[in-house]
Design a protein around this motif. Structure first.
Motif, PDB file in Angstrom:
ATOM      1  N   GLY A  40       0.875  -1.161  -0.057  1.00  0.00           N
ATOM      2  CA  GLY A  40      -0.215  -0.103  -0.085  1.00  0.00           C
ATOM      3  C   GLY A  40       0.748   1.234   0.075  1.00  0.00           C
ATOM      4  N   ILE A  41       2.022   1.071  -0.228  1.00  0.00           N
ATOM      5  CA  ILE A  41       2.873   2.385  -0.377  1.00  0.00           C
ATOM      6  C   ILE A  41       2.632   3.339  -1.668  1.00  0.00           C
ATOM      7  N   ASP A  42       2.482   4.614  -1.628  1.00  0.00           N
ATOM      8  CA  ASP A  42       2.042   5.287  -2.656  1.00  0.00           C
ATOM      9  C   ASP A  42       2.987   5.041  -3.838  1.00  0.00           C
ATOM     10  N   SER A  43       2.238   5.013  -5.078  1.00  0.00           N
ATOM     11  CA  SER A  43       3.072   4.645  -6.275  1.00  0.00           C
ATOM     12  C   SER A  43       4.054   5.789  -6.493  1.00  0.00           C
ATOM     13  N   LYS A  44       3.870   7.023  -6.242  1.00  0.00           N
ATOM     14  CA  LYS A  44       4.690   8.088  -6.471  1.00  0.00           C
ATOM     15  C   LYS A  44       6.144   8.000  -5.522  1.00  0.00           C
ATOM     16  N   LEU A  45       5.789   7.717  -4.298  1.00  0.00           N
ATOM     17  CA  LEU A  45       7.053   7.100  -3.467  1.00  0.00           C
ATOM     18  C   LEU A  45       7.773   6.028  -3.816  1.00  0.00           C
ATOM     19  N   VAL A  46       7.116   5.163  -4.473  1.00  0.00           N
ATOM     20  CA  VAL A  46       7.922   3.707  -5.164  1.00  0.00           C
ATOM     21  C   VAL A  46       8.708   4.279  -6.284  1.00  0.00           C
ATOM     22  N   VAL A  47       8.153   5.125  -6.831  1.00  0.00           N
ATOM     23  CA  VAL A  47       8.775   5.708  -8.254  1.00  0.00           C
ATOM     24  C   VAL A  47      10.176   6.296  -7.739  1.00  0.00           C
ATOM     25  N   THR A  48       9.797   7.216  -6.706  1.00  0.00           N
ATOM     26  CA  THR A  48      10.905   7.921  -6.374  1.00  0.00           C
ATOM     27  C   THR A  48      12.190   7.022  -5.591  1.00  0.00           C
ATOM     28  N   LEU A  49      11.593   6.240  -4.942  1.00  0.00           N
ATOM     29  CA  LEU A  49      12.793   5.109  -4.086  1.00  0.00           C
ATOM     30  C   LEU A  49      13.225   4.142  -5.009  1.00  0.00           C
ATOM     31  N   THR A  50      12.541   3.789  -5.999  1.00  0.00           N
ATOM     32  CA  THR A  50      13.132   2.715  -6.934  1.00  0.00           C
ATOM     33  C   THR A  50      13.936   2.994  -8.114  1.00  0.00           C
ATOM     34  N   GLY A  51      13.680   4.614  -8.483  1.00  0.00           N
ATOM     35  CA  GLY A  51      14.261   4.955  -9.732  1.00  0.00           C
ATOM     36  C   GLY A  51      13.462   4.815 -10.893  1.00  0.00           C
ATOM     37  N   LEU A  52      12.569   3.903 -11.035  1.00  0.00           N
ATOM     38  CA  LEU A  52      11.646   3.514 -12.185  1.00  0.00           C
ATOM     39  C   LEU A  52      10.891   4.436 -12.571  1.00  0.00           C
ATOM     40  N   THR A  53      10.336   4.297 -13.643  1.00  0.00           N
ATOM     41  CA  THR A  53       9.350   5.241 -14.132  1.00  0.00           C
ATOM     42  C   THR A  53       7.834   4.797 -13.897  1.00  0.00           C
ATOM     43  N   ALA A  54       7.007   5.757 -14.002  1.00  0.00           N
ATOM     44  CA  ALA A  54       5.499   5.392 -13.691  1.00  0.00           C
ATOM     45  C   ALA A  54       5.128   4.232 -14.834  1.00  0.00           C
ATOM     46  N   ASN A  55       5.703   4.807 -16.000  1.00  0.00           N
ATOM     47  CA  ASN A  55       5.445   3.689 -16.854  1.00  0.00           C
ATOM     48  C   ASN A  55       5.966   2.563 -16.825  1.00  0.00           C
ATOM     49  N   GLN A  56       6.998   2.340 -16.446  1.00  0.00           N
ATOM     50  CA  GLN A  56       7.398   0.812 -15.979  1.00  0.00           C
ATOM     51  C   GLN A  56       6.790   0.114 -14.962  1.00  0.00           C
ATOM     52  N   LEU A  57       6.061   0.742 -14.133  1.00  0.00           N
ATOM     53  CA  LEU A  57       5.293   0.091 -12.812  1.00  0.00           C
ATOM     54  C   LEU A  57       3.945  -0.476 -13.532  1.00  0.00           C
ATOM     55  N   THR A  58       3.454   0.301 -14.476  1.00  0.00           N
ATOM     56  CA  THR A  58       2.184   0.051 -14.919  1.00  0.00           C
ATOM     57  C   THR A  58       2.317  -0.841 -16.081  1.00  0.00           C
ATOM     58  N   LYS A  59       3.494  -1.121 -16.564  1.00  0.00           N
ATOM     59  CA  LYS A  59       3.616  -2.323 -17.574  1.00  0.00           C
ATOM     60  C   LYS A  59       3.402  -3.521 -16.898  1.00  0.00           C
ATOM     61  N   ARG A  60       3.648  -3.762 -15.824  1.00  0.00           N
ATOM     62  CA  ARG A  60       3.599  -4.942 -14.752  1.00  0.00           C
ATOM     63  C   ARG A  60       2.286  -5.197 -14.517  1.00  0.00           C
TER      64      ARG A  60
END
Length: 60
Positions: A40-60
């Protein structure tokens, strides 16, 4: 005796190894991001911490 010729040159092997290393790092980041999102960690925080793009997260 003749030694068998290698399938790849040294440069090709180094390139392949670098590619595999980068893919493994990316896959690990994606797995970590997936776990973070599952908790349940916010997706914006996940993007910031992992260095991935939001697009990479939504592909999965």
């Amino acid at each position: 005796m003749n030694e068998p010729k290698p399938y790849y040159s040294r440069e090709e092997l180094l390139t392949l190894l670098d590619y595999v290393q980068q893919k493994a790092k990316e896959e690990t980041k994606l797995q970590v991001a997936e776990c973070m999102l599952d908790y349940g960690i916010d997706s914006k925080l996940v993007v910031t911490l992992t260095g991935l793009t939001a697009n990479q997260l939504t592909k999965r």
